[in-house]
Write an enzyme that holds these catalytic residues in place. Structure first.
Site, PDB file in Angstrom:
ATOM      1  N   GLU A  12      -1.177   4.548 -26.517  1.00 22.59           N
ATOM      2  CA  GLU A  12      -0.085   5.264 -26.712  1.00 22.59           C
ATOM      3  C   GLU A  12       0.001   6.353 -25.589  1.00 22.59           C
ATOM      4  O   GLU A  12       1.169   6.624 -25.103  1.00 22.59           O
ATOM      5  CB  GLU A  12      -0.512   6.444 -27.937  1.00 22.59           C
ATOM      6  N   ASP A  28       3.030   6.764 -23.062  1.00 26.54           N
ATOM      7  CA  ASP A  28       4.066   7.935 -22.636  1.00 26.54           C
ATOM      8  C   ASP A  28       4.138   8.277 -21.369  1.00 26.54           C
ATOM      9  O   ASP A  28       5.107   8.777 -21.014  1.00 26.54           O
ATOM     10  CB  ASP A  28       3.480   8.930 -23.955  1.00 26.54           C
ATOM     11  N   SER A  35       7.733   5.443 -30.338  1.00 25.80           N
ATOM     12  CA  SER A  35       6.953   6.075 -29.114  1.00 25.80           C
ATOM     13  C   SER A  35       7.410   6.027 -27.952  1.00 25.80           C
ATOM     14  O   SER A  35       6.991   6.753 -26.993  1.00 25.80           O
ATOM     15  CB  SER A  35       5.703   5.848 -29.463  1.00 25.80           C
ATOM     16  N   ASP A  39      27.611   3.126 -28.741  1.00 27.03           N
ATOM     17  CA  ASP A  39      27.305   2.902 -30.061  1.00 27.03           C
ATOM     18  C   ASP A  39      26.694   1.565 -30.340  1.00 27.03           C
ATOM     19  O   ASP A  39      27.007   0.675 -29.780  1.00 27.03           O
ATOM     20  CB  ASP A  39      28.914   2.870 -31.010  1.00 27.03           C
ATOM     21  N   VAL A  40      25.731   1.663 -31.183  1.00 25.75           N
ATOM     22  CA  VAL A  40      25.049   0.619 -31.773  1.00 25.75           C
ATOM     23  C   VAL A  40      25.516   0.193 -33.182  1.00 25.75           C
ATOM     24  O   VAL A  40      25.308   0.990 -33.913  1.00 25.75           O
ATOM     25  CB  VAL A  40      23.643   0.744 -31.567  1.00 25.75           C
ATOM     26  N   ASP A  52      24.663   6.365 -37.763  1.00 28.46           N
ATOM     27  CA  ASP A  52      24.162   5.755 -38.880  1.00 28.46           C
ATOM     28  C   ASP A  52      22.522   6.200 -39.003  1.00 28.46           C
ATOM     29  O   ASP A  52      22.047   6.817 -37.968  1.00 28.46           O
ATOM     30  CB  ASP A  52      24.477   4.345 -38.769  1.00 28.46           C
TER      31      ASP A  52
END
Length: 649
Positions: free
Chosen positions: A307, A311, A566, A607-608, A628
């Site tokens: 993690e 990051d 993440s 837009d997706v 959405d």
């Protein structure tokens, strides 16, 4: 805080209430229902010592959302006129009179004055008391409760009382009425370390997917394999992110939050930078802000390296040297209870801290820890309250199920993010990796408990802080197979369900009202209220989405590919840090809370419109035209976003 209409709505949505079996003539200030996950072991013996924390209501909170909107609405004449940390602290500080009123009430109930303490900055009142005294003062019955499955035990009551004149002054009492819902065990929740310290995997850590790479990563600037492996070059091509450059004299900062036992390894960062950047030499590291014993672990497993390496690798590769990177490393090696987002908030807001740090000893880590073995990784110093300043942008990839804490508790934390917005801080959270389900892909039973992991039934389980209306929640997208950035639109993440849905606590923010109304008018889901909060009056999330699949990451000298939101959160945080640099360069301030601007300018997004976020035995929601609850407004384009913010005051 809530309108009458929304208060009635949220009351309808809350769990059944339970009245104490021993009648009292004191009406409850707050009460709760202990779900079937919990059972009473025994009442607390009268002489059991308790430390009560009474959270004082912060004045002016009713006006805070309006104030934040005035600073973040692009049409507002006061846009960008952010407050100082001192101004925020003073505006919301409970008065001395509030503390005196509470103290006199406690004394009138027989509590010794010497046992009543005013917390840092006046936000809390701490009372050292016995169980019998607490029950007399609060009209409560304290007991030891046990959670099935893992045997966790907590001190709780099912109701408590405060005098009518103090109901607007005392916001909540800890330990109080909150029972978190049991998590179905997954591979065992407890383990004994070699040192004999009880440890637990952190509840809020996102369960990303990862896989070992069978070959050495491709070329530094190659784009042909981006659908299989994401690199910094892929992200720059996808979102028109420029190569970072240094601007002298700018106070431009980006913070990444990590919780023990997660921590980065410098050799892994060096390997990543030497492979994928030309501007970051070996030894390039973030500025360490060690909170409550925050340390860099010597462990080399993917569960403690992945993690943090992920990051930092991408935040630093995309934003350095344009922005200075701070690592907020939270918590020591005693991770039962683990450090939480509340411990981080304690460290940047002294008023949020209780007198002993943390907010509830059963939910948040309490410092210092006992250290009979003199282990240097165990923190024995004072709890950190208001020790560090907030960076201009903060990215966090940890969260928990919204219903795992009482609504009052969630609201108090959410208001901290509102305060940061007033100060010009952008707070970014990943939306989750289990679609419409919660942590570990668990949904909610009719009685309020959680289903088994991966069950094909249950009510949708929204994630917090994603549901807080004062943060930017980032979902996940993916490139279709064999596609090149810019040639084919992205789709919703396919290897996992991007977290999204609707809150059961927080009302619909004004900046999102039009988008939510349009979504339900054109694409109302077929599920009824037994599945999710379909009132159209509550916060929806995520706000936006970025690529979240197959990020090349070095772990212990090897290469792995990570997937999860993440990865999306620090990528967007780096983009905002670059926008801040452009504004600071021309004498403007940081963008702060960005959501009102984002929703006002959907043209800044790709837009997706394909994909779902499955969970609870359903396909979840669908990505559609416009906003959405899978991919939000879509994927941001840096150049368009920069131009929008540069045009603002």
């Amino acid at each position: 805080m809530l309108t009458t209409k929304l208060t009635a709505l949220l009351s309808f949505l809350s769990l059944p209430l339970s009245i104490s079996s021993h009648p009292t003539n004191k009406p409850p200030h707050e009460q709760s229902h202990a779900s079937p996950s919990w059972s009473l072991v025994n009442p607390l013996p009268p002489n059991t010592p308790l430390t009560l924390h009474l959270a004082l209501t912060q004045p002016n909170l009713h006006s805070a959302p309006t104030l934040l909107h005035a600073l973040s609405d692009p049409s507002s004449p006061t846009y960008g006129q952010h407050w100082t940390a001192q101004q925020v602290a003073e505006y919301f500080a409970p008065s001395d009179e509030a503390f005196t009123s509470v103290k006199e009430w406690l004394v009138s109930e027989g509590v010794s004055r010497e046992n009543i303490k005013k917390g840092r900055k006046g936000g809390w009142v701490t009372v050292d008391i016995t169980a019998a005294e607490a029950e007399k003062v609060l009209g409560a019955e304290y007991g030891l409760w046990e959670r099935k499955g893992d045997g966790k035990r907590v001190v709780r009551c099912e109701r408590y009382w405060v005098p009518e004149g103090l109901e607007g002054i005392v916001e909540m009492v800890l330990p109080g009425v909150g029972f978190d819902t049991a998590l179905e065990a997954e591979g065992g929740e407890r383990e004994e370390s070699a040192k004999g310290v009880v440890k637990r995997e952190t509840e809020g850590e996102k369960g990303k997917g990862f896989r070992a790479l069978g070959k050495k990563p491709g070329k530094k600037d190659g784009l042909g394999d981006c659908s299989e492996l994401i690199t910094p070059a892929c992200l720059r091509a996808l979102y028109d992110i420029p190569e970072p450059k240094a601007f002298s004299g700018l106070d431009n900062t980006l913070g990444i939050v990590e919780f023990a036992p997660q921590s980065y390894a410098q050799p892994d960062l060096d390997l990543f930078f030497s492979t994928y950047t030309s501007h970051l030499p070996n030894g390039t590291a973030p500025t360490l802000a060690a909170i409550d014993g925050g340390y860099l672990s010597s462990d080399t497993t993917v569960n403690t390296r992945g993690e943090s390496n992920l990051d930092l690798s991408y935040a630093m590769a995309l934003a350095l040297p344009t922005a200075n990177i701070t690592l907020y490393q939270v918590g020591d090696s005693v991770v039962w209870n683990p450090a939480t987002n509340n411990n981080f908030l304690d460290a940047i807001d002294a008023a949020y801290c209780t007198t002993d740090g943390g907010d509830d000893k059963d939910w948040d880590a309490i410092y210092p820890h006992d250290n009979p073995s003199n282990d240097p990784s165990i923190y024995t110093g004072k709890p950190m309250c208001g020790t560090f300043e907030a960076t201009k942008v903060i990215s966090v990839s940890y969260g928990s199920n919204e219903d795992a804490r009482p609504a009052r508790y969630r609201e108090r934390e959410c208001n901290e993010y509102l305060k940061l917005g007033l100060m010009g801080v952008t707070v970014v959270f990943s939306s989750g990796d289990s679609g419409v389900a919660g942590l570990r892909s668990q949904c909610v039973e009719e009685d309020g408990s959680y289903t088994p992991v991966g069950a094909d039934y249950g009510r949708f389980n929204p994630m917090f802080p994603g549901t807080c209306p004062y943060i930017t929640s980032v979902g996940g997208t993916a490139l279709p197979p064999s596609s090149v950035p810019g040639k084919i639109p992205e789709v919703a993440s396919t290897s996992f369900g991007s977290g999204g849905g609707f809150s059961n606590i927080f009302p619909l923010p004004s900046y999102q009202a039009s988008a939510i109304a349009s979504y339900f008018a054109s694409h109302e889901p077929s599920y009824n209220s037994s599945r999710y909060n379909n009132t159209q009056l509550v916060r929806g999330y995520p706000d936006i989405a970025l690529n979240s699949e197959n990020y090349a990451t070095a772990v212990n000298g090897e290469w792995m590919a990570f997937s999860g939101t993440s990865a999306s959160a620090p990528t967007f945080a780096a983009m905002i840090a670059l926008v801040n640099a452009e504004r600071l360069k021309v004498g403007k301030g940081s963008v702060g809370f960005v959501n009102p601007v984002l929703y006002e300018h959907p043209e800044a997004f790709q837009d997706v419109v394909e994909g779902t976020n499955p969970g609870c035995g359903t396909e979840g929601f669908r990505a559609v035209e416009g906003w959405d609850p899978v991919t939000g407004l879509g994927a941001p384009n840096f150049e368009r976003l920069r131009d929008v913010f540069l045009a603002l005051p």
